[in-house]
Design an enzyme around this catalytic site. Structure first.
Site, PDB file in Angstrom:
ATOM      1  N   GLY A  45       0.779  -1.220   0.000  1.00  4.74           N
ATOM      2  CA  GLY A  45       0.000   0.000   0.000  1.00  4.74           C
ATOM      3  C   GLY A  45       0.815   1.277   0.000  1.00  4.74           C
ATOM      4  N   LYS A  65      12.515   1.590  -6.242  1.00  9.34           N
ATOM      5  CA  LYS A  65      11.496   1.511  -5.197  1.00  9.34           C
ATOM      6  C   LYS A  65      10.685   2.800  -5.274  1.00  9.34           C
ATOM      7  CE  LYS A  65      12.174  -0.733  -1.447  1.00  9.34           C
ATOM      8  NZ  LYS A  65      12.596  -1.211  -0.110  1.00  9.34           N
ATOM      9  N   ASP A 163      13.919  -5.485  10.485  1.00  8.21           N
ATOM     10  CA  ASP A 163      13.034  -6.382   9.725  1.00  8.21           C
ATOM     11  C   ASP A 163      13.826  -7.514   9.075  1.00  8.21           C
ATOM     12  OD1 ASP A 163      10.508  -7.201   9.011  1.00  8.21           O
ATOM     13  OD2 ASP A 163      10.505  -6.109   7.121  1.00  8.21           O
TER      14      ASP A 163
END
Length: 625
Positions: A45, A65, A163
């Site tokens: 999103g 990106k 992450d």
């Protein structure tokens, strides 16, 4: 080909020359008249990722990106924008590292932010898991070593990744690991928004402090690393366990494994997966210390007929974790030479060690010599930048070879301590080195799954042997110098013609990693120890299995054969040493006294003394009779 950059479109690739997307009718663009998007790689999103070509660099591949959030909520949008820019800054800061993507550009165009970075040609570890199945312990150890070295640099730059997971780890075509995604813009689609702020991380991999309080420390990345290792070992996504057990799953993670892991690796994962971050490792260096403290297989004993040690001086001092199993009579009247590493204290004498990572930044090799009743430090050799895992002395006693985790082998003048040369060629750490009985050939085994043969006199590579599918950990050369035996995490032993490099045969019998090899003085019998708790005896000439010795209750780490060829000694994680009749396979006796796994063994040239080194930081000297 050209790809549509409309984030609301399914981004079809269309032939060059087209001006509008056939799906959404949005104009097709080449960013900055340089970066040509050719294929959508997916996204969420907050934007998408595209494979692209850099037209200024002969259409070299790169990754675009795109930041194009579909939310209007001001706080979330502002946070997402900050994180996207933060990713660009981190890549600029860290991109000099060869295992972190390089930032190529960061700009705004058509009211959207774009980040262009280096394309990594490889496959992420989640896809590898799906295609090839669960990882072996050997593969996990190699992964940990690579990732920890990357994370050490990242954390030194005051950056927390936040992450780490299999999707964010790519294995390049050359076998190297690359850590990607230093921003959270993509991961924000999977985060939790709390009243305290925005928590960043992926469910199952993110630790409690990230998910609950939005805080992150170096120990937070280490938790995610532990969860990643669990996923790759078990095939079970930690999120599946987290849904039903919360963080309670970390206390019983072992029960989900298809195959048990060693006690040492289990303890490392236990500490990585502590629920409270204060109870985890606090730095990468601490993990590396324990990881490199795992058993390092020492070079097997070569024939010692030329080595004379008086009976009264037959005892041998050796350090835990990969003892030097070669002694050589020297011109300077020392009766024993020991090359050791990882700092321990023995009878008031400090002995430097070569295995425990990080205790000495120079990773020294120390020569401990004895003359009459005195034991003292003769010389320290420095030059390696990572742990020294294996040592070998040439039959003439003039040259020392050292193999290291820094991927190099160094040759030293043993009398003067001067470095002769450095041998490079392996792409991963070197586990074991050995020198042929004629002193002409040096052999090295590495985590890169290869064995290399070198001309010892001039340092040139003769050939590379390939055949193992996992890390090569132990080497043994027959007394006549004709046969080379190698063992691996792939559970096999390979026999090679040392002169020609031809593969003679593969010995299959162990069901887990083969940890150590020893060849009898008559060259007829090969002994192999394994993490499957057994020792196999093989006919070296025919490759036939003679018998299996099964009395150890835990993995067998090291084996040694007495100079008369009658006695086999084995050291195990069950904390015992067993002595066997090599001819009949009968157990003679069990020696107890160590409080940790017995990692290495050596037998004196007169066959009267056995030495054992253990993770309990002690060396024990036994009379074999």
């Amino acid at each position: 080909m050209l790809c549509c950059l409309n984030p609301a479109c399914h981004n079809p690739s269309v032939p060059d020359g087209e001006k509008y997307c056939p799906n959404c009718n949005v104009p097709l663009v080449i960013l900055r008249n340089r970066y040509r998007p050719v294929k959508s790689l997916g996204g969420g999103g907050f934007g998408k990722t595209y494979l692209a070509e850099d037209t200024d660099k002969l259409n070299e591949k790169c990754v675009i990106k795109q930041f194009a959030p579909q939310v209007q909520e001001t706080a979330a949008l502002q946070k997402a924008t900050e994180l996207f820019e933060q990713e660009a800054r981190r890549l600029q800061q860290l991109g000099e590292h060869p295992q972190i993507p390089t930032l190529l550009a960061y700009f705004q165009e058509d009211s959207r932010l774009y980040l262009v970075q280096q394309f990594i040609d490889g496959q992420n570890l989640l896809k590898e898991l799906q295609q090839q199945g669960t990882f072996s312990e050997g593969k996990i150890r190699d992964l940990l070593q690579d990732l920890l070295n990357i994370l050490q640099v990242v954390h030194q730059q005051k950056v927390i990744h936040r992450d780490i997971k299999p999707e964010n780890i790519i294995q390049r075509g050359d076998g190297k690991i690359v850590l990607i995604d230093f921003g959270a813009s993509k991961q924000l689609t999977k985060t939790v928004m709390t009243a305290q702020g925005t928590t960043i991380g992926s469910f199952g991999y993110a630790p409690l402090e990230q998910m609950q309080d939005g805080e992150a420390y170096p120990a937070s990345d280490l938790y995610s690393l532990g969860a990643t290792c669990f996923h790759l070992l078990s095939g079970i996504h930690p999120w599946q366990l987290w849904k039903s057990q919360g963080y309670g799953w970390v206390r019983n993670w072992r029960q989900h494994l298809q195959q048990a892991v060693s006690e040492e690796l289990g303890q490392i994962l236990d500490k990585l997966l502590q629920e409270e971050y204060q109870q985890r490792y606090q730095s990468v260096g601490e993990v590396l210390q324990d990881l490199n403290f795992q058993p390092v297989i020492a070079t097997p004993v070569l024939p010692l007929a030329s080595t004379v040690i008086p009976q009264s001086r037959a005892s041998i001092l050796l350090a835990p974790q990969g003892f030097l199993k070669k002694l050589s009579k020297q011109n300077f009247n020392f009766r024993k030479i020991l090359l050791l590493g990882a700092a321990i204290t023995l009878v008031g004498t400090q002995i430097y060690g070569y295995v425990r990572y990080g205790l000495f930044p120079t990773n020294p090799i120390s020569i401990i010599a004895s003359k009459d009743s005195d034991v003292f430090l003769k010389r320290t050799l420095t030059g390696h930048s990572s742990p020294v895992n294996s040592l070998a002395i040439s039959p003439d006693g003039n040259t020392l070879a050292s193999g290291s985790s820094d991927k190099t082998i160094k040759l030293w003048n043993l009398a003067t301590g001067e470095e002769i040369r450095t041998l490079t060629g392996h792409s991963h750490r070197i586990h074991s080195v050995a020198i042929s009985p004629d002193g002409k050939t040096l052999v090295s085994g590495s985590s890169d799954k290869t064995i290399k043969l070198w001309n010892l006199a001039i340092g040139e590579e003769i050939r590379t042997l390939t055949g193992h599918s996992e890390s090569v950990d132990s080497l043994a050369i027959s007394p006549d110098g004709k046969i080379l035996a190698t063992s691996s995490y792939d559970n096999t032993i390979e026999l090679w013609n040392l002169a020609t490099g031809e593969q003679i045969r593969t010995l299959i019998g162990h069901s887990d990693s083969v940890s150590s090899l020893a060849i009898s003085p008559d060259g007829k019998t090969l002994a192999s120890s394994s993490w499957d708790n057994t020792i196999e005896l093989w006919n070296l000439t025919t490759g036939e299995e003679i018998r299996t010795l099964t009395d150890h209750s835990n993995r067998v780490i090291s084996v040694a054969i007495s100079p008369d060829g009658k006695t086999l000694a084995s050291g195990s994680a069950d904390k015992t040493i067993k002595l066997w009749n090599l001819g009949t396979g009968e157990e003679i006796r069990t020696l107890t006294g160590h409080s940790s796994p017995v990692d290495s063994l050596a037998i004196s040239p007169d066959g009267k003394t056995l030495t054992s080194g253990s993770g309990d930081f002690t060396i024990k000297i036994w009379r074999l009779k």
